[in-house]
Design a protein around this motif. Structure first.
Motif, short mmCIF file in Angstrom:
data_model
loop_
_atom_site.label_atom_id
_atom_site.label_comp_id
_atom_site.label_asym_id
_atom_site.label_seq_id
_atom_site.Cartn_x
_atom_site.Cartn_y
_atom_site.Cartn_z
N ASP A 60 16.35 -23.72 -21.17
CA ASP A 60 17.51 -22.99 -20.65
C ASP A 60 17.37 -22.56 -19.19
N LYS A 61 16.13 -22.49 -18.70
CA LYS A 61 15.90 -21.95 -17.37
C LYS A 61 14.70 -22.63 -16.76
N HIS A 62 14.80 -22.99 -15.47
CA HIS A 62 13.70 -23.72 -14.82
C HIS A 62 12.43 -22.87 -14.76
N GLN A 63 12.59 -21.60 -14.46
CA GLN A 63 11.42 -20.72 -14.43
C GLN A 63 11.85 -19.28 -14.67
N GLY A 64 10.88 -18.47 -15.12
CA GLY A 64 11.18 -17.07 -15.39
C GLY A 64 10.00 -16.40 -16.06
N SER A 65 10.24 -15.25 -16.65
CA SER A 65 9.19 -14.50 -17.34
C SER A 65 9.68 -14.12 -18.73
N LEU A 66 8.72 -13.83 -19.60
CA LEU A 66 9.03 -13.49 -20.99
C LEU A 66 8.35 -12.17 -21.32
N VAL A 67 9.01 -11.34 -22.13
CA VAL A 67 8.44 -10.07 -22.53
C VAL A 67 8.47 -9.97 -24.06
N LEU A 68 7.77 -8.98 -24.58
CA LEU A 68 7.69 -8.77 -26.02
C LEU A 68 9.08 -8.67 -26.64
N GLY A 69 9.29 -9.39 -27.73
CA GLY A 69 10.57 -9.40 -28.41
C GLY A 69 11.45 -10.58 -28.05
N GLU A 70 11.10 -11.29 -26.99
CA GLU A 70 11.90 -12.44 -26.56
C GLU A 70 11.32 -13.74 -27.09
N GLU A 71 12.14 -14.79 -27.08
CA GLU A 71 11.72 -16.13 -27.48
C GLU A 71 12.01 -17.11 -26.35
#
Length: 198
Positions: A170-181
């Motif tokens: 869905d996105k070329h780049q980014g960050s992920l945090v607790l609770g996300e997939e």
């Protein structure tokens, strides 16, 4: 905009796996050694992405015909890629700069997959902290990725995890945090760090 890419393929002669690094104009700027498995070949690609950013990993050489070329080596001295030959030192140096510039964000094209169709669900290969991981799910949670990276997930007030990714669905780049997939596909690059606040 032309995108640089690693093209992974299998030799019909010895059935080993190889990769080319191609610049955005389609020129091959690095060739690999042969690997007995696809996983080890993907590991070689991850090693090129990492070691290409260290100028000391480029070894300058002269061929028998007096032309110039270079090898890219890992920290243990193992050759992970070789250039074409150049008639001048300047051409060779330009080749090194091209590898440094193109390797980190180059996409991975697996030509061993028929017609380059998406791999079956049990054959999705992603790169976590520079190492290939084969997963079955097309979507991974924050905790699942932590477990893939470190073998376990520590839940306390002292341990802080940070996670960034490139080339996701869905996105070329980014960050992920607790609770996300994160929706994944072959070639997704994920970097995870663990920090102890104590």
């Amino acid at each position: 905009m032309h995108i640089s890419k690693f093209v992974l393929f299998q030799s019909t002669k010895n059935h080993e796996y190889y990769f080319h690094l191609k610049a955005g104009n389609g020129e091959i700027i690095l060739d690999s050694e042969g690997y007995t498995t696809k996983a080890s070949c993907l590991n070689g690609i991850a090693s090129v992405k990492e070691n290409s950013q260290n100028i000391d990993r480029f070894k300058l050489l002269i061929a028998k015909n007096e032309e110039h070329y270079f090898n890219l080596v890992a920290g243990n001295g193992e050759i992970i890629g070789s250039s074409e030959t150049y008639k001048s030192k300047q051409g060779r140096d330009n080749g090194i700069q091209s590898v440094k510039r193109n390797a980190p964000d180059a996409e991975i094209i697996d030509s061993t997959i028929e017609n380059n169709q998406p791999e079956p669900e049990n054959e999705i290969t992603i790169i976590i902290n520079g190492r290939p991981k084969v997963v079955q799910e097309k979507k991974l949670s924050f905790i699942e990725i932590i477990k893939l990276a470190f073998g376990s997930y520590i839940e306390n007030d002292r341990t802080v995890y940070t996670m960034t990714y490139k080339k996701a669905v869905d996105k070329h780049q980014g960050s992920l945090v607790l609770g996300e997939e994160l929706k994944i596909k072959t070639g997704v690059i994920i970097n995870v760090t663990s920090t102890d606040k104590s």
